[in-house]
Scaffold this active site. Structure first.
Site, PDB file in Angstrom:
ATOM      1  N   CYS A 134      19.607 -12.554  42.405  1.00 32.06           N
ATOM      2  CA  CYS A 134      20.576 -13.030  42.029  1.00 32.06           C
ATOM      3  C   CYS A 134      21.746 -13.708  42.970  1.00 32.06           C
ATOM      4  O   CYS A 134      22.373 -13.153  43.782  1.00 32.06           O
ATOM      5  CB  CYS A 134      21.403 -11.975  41.199  1.00 32.06           C
ATOM      6  SG  CYS A 134      22.990 -12.235  40.419  1.00 32.06           S
TER       7      CYS A 134
ATOM      8  N   VAL B 188      24.621  -7.594  37.736  1.00 29.24           N
ATOM      9  CA  VAL B 188      24.999  -7.279  39.288  1.00 29.24           C
ATOM     10  C   VAL B 188      25.594  -8.406  39.485  1.00 29.24           C
ATOM     11  O   VAL B 188      25.581  -9.733  39.248  1.00 29.24           O
ATOM     12  CB  VAL B 188      23.624  -7.053  39.781  1.00 29.24           C
ATOM     13  CG1 VAL B 188      23.044  -5.646  39.437  1.00 29.24           C
ATOM     14  CG2 VAL B 188      22.671  -8.170  39.626  1.00 29.24           C
TER      15      VAL B 188
ATOM     16  N   TYR C 251      22.412 -22.841  35.279  1.00 31.41           N
ATOM     17  CA  TYR C 251      22.193 -21.881  34.297  1.00 31.41           C
ATOM     18  C   TYR C 251      22.031 -22.477  32.705  1.00 31.41           C
ATOM     19  O   TYR C 251      21.334 -22.274  31.968  1.00 31.41           O
ATOM     20  CB  TYR C 251      22.666 -20.655  34.419  1.00 31.41           C
ATOM     21  CG  TYR C 251      22.329 -19.503  35.312  1.00 31.41           C
ATOM     22  CD1 TYR C 251      21.436 -18.496  34.943  1.00 31.41           C
ATOM     23  CD2 TYR C 251      22.711 -19.917  36.691  1.00 31.41           C
ATOM     24  CE1 TYR C 251      20.814 -17.595  36.101  1.00 31.41           C
ATOM     25  CE2 TYR C 251      22.325 -18.811  37.509  1.00 31.41           C
ATOM     26  CZ  TYR C 251      21.379 -17.908  37.221  1.00 31.41           C
ATOM     27  OH  TYR C 251      20.790 -17.067  38.320  1.00 31.41           O
TER      28      TYR C 251
END
Length: 324
Positions: A63, A133, A195
């Site tokens: 991530c 996260v 994204y």
């Protein structure tokens, strides 16, 4: 991906029907701050004083948002003061899990839980929302301090200076206005822009994100032709916030998220800059390439339904960069 609804886990993907095919990221839910004396920060409540061993960081090596916090933990000398647990790269029907593997997934070193969503319900039993996260956990009050990466890195930047003696400042007061302006564009069009391209479910939504992404990459490449770093000759949080996206771009976003117009390697200044930041002391140790590739291609079944993980040539981040 999944989410919690009133404390119950549900395996549901993002709903883009209501947004015309556009991906819209949810706001982080836990926004407290660690401060030197435990006083309240800009948001949330007080009571979170900087103390060695009190806090634990949960991350994914895949991530980019979590990666920022690992970088600041390394840069600010916090490894001996803030523990870390690394989730498994496969994010499937239970979201992030604490399975272990041979590429760095550690399991939950603090509680021995199976899933990251159990941390959220441990902190707030009726929590509703995405389970993301990084997670910064307070061992003393048994709750989540923050799950907002941009704020965690600012805590790490200064809150523990009295403990570590490391006063390196990546958010200097005289540059904050300019840093915020650059951060805003980079977040919207680059960090989150990849994204918005990858998770778009209509052609229109994809194209609306793709053009600003590559406009910003060209703007950044030009800026770095005249400056060593985004703020000139001073390395700041703006550089590290950009770096984690640049690092992943050619391996993942270029292919998997259809950000295919050009690679970072096709932008000479951005590519040299990425290599320079990777080579800064302590940074390479925060990078988990095997996790990055495995997570994106295997976890996103809506994008890659057969879960085929491609054989990739890893960019040579260790090559000479020639910047200063």
């Amino acid at each position: 991906m999944g989410m919690l609804v009133d404390g119950t886990w549900q395996d549901v993907w993002y709903d883009t029907k209501a947004t015309g095919g556009r991906f819209e990221r949810s706001a982080s839910a836990f926004r407290n701050w660690i401060t030197p004396d435990g006083s309240a920060g800009p948001s949330g409540r007080g009571g979170f004083a900087a103390e060695s061993g009190r806090y634990h960081l949960y991350v994914s090596l895949a991530c980019p948002w979590a990666h920022r916090t690992l970088i600041f933990r390394a840069l600010k000398g916090l490894e001996d003061h803030i523990g870390v647990s690394v989730v498994h790269p496969d994010m499937l029907d239970q979201g992030w899990t604490f399975l272990t593997d041979d590429h760095g997934a550690t399991g939950d070193r603090l509680h021995g839980l199976d899933y990251a969503h159990q941390l959220y319900t441990r902190a707030k039993p009726d929590y509703s929302g995405r389970v993301t996260v990084p997670i910064l956990w307070d061992r003393q009050t048994e709750t989540i301090v923050s799950n907002e990466s941009s704020e965690i890195i600012r805590m790490f930047n200064s809150a523990f200076d009295g403990i570590t003696g490391n006063t390196d400042d990546y958010w200097p007061e005289d540059l904050r206005e300019e840093i915020e302006a650059v951060n805003a564009r980079v977040y919207d069009t680059v960090n989150n822009g990849v994204y918005k391209c990858g998770f778009a479910t209509t052609q229109e939504a994809y194209e609306a994100a793709e053009a600003p992404l590559f406009d910003s990459l060209a703007w950044l490449d030009d800026r770095l032709s005249r400056n060593r770093y985004l703020m000139g000759d001073r390395l700041t949080e703006a550089d590290w916030r950009l770096f984690t996206t640049l690092l992943r771009f050619d391996m993942v976003y270029h292919h998997h998220f259809k950000c295919s117009r050009a690679r970072i390697a096709d932008h000479p200044n951005l590519w040299a800059y990425t290599r320079e930041l990777y080579q800064r002391p302590g940074v390479a140790g925060t990078v988990g390439i095997a996790h990055i590739v495995r997570h994106y291609y295997y976890s996103h079944q809506t994008i890659n339904p057969n879960r085929i993980v491609p054989v990739l040539t890893t960019p040579d981040f260790g090559a000479a960069h020639g910047r200063g």
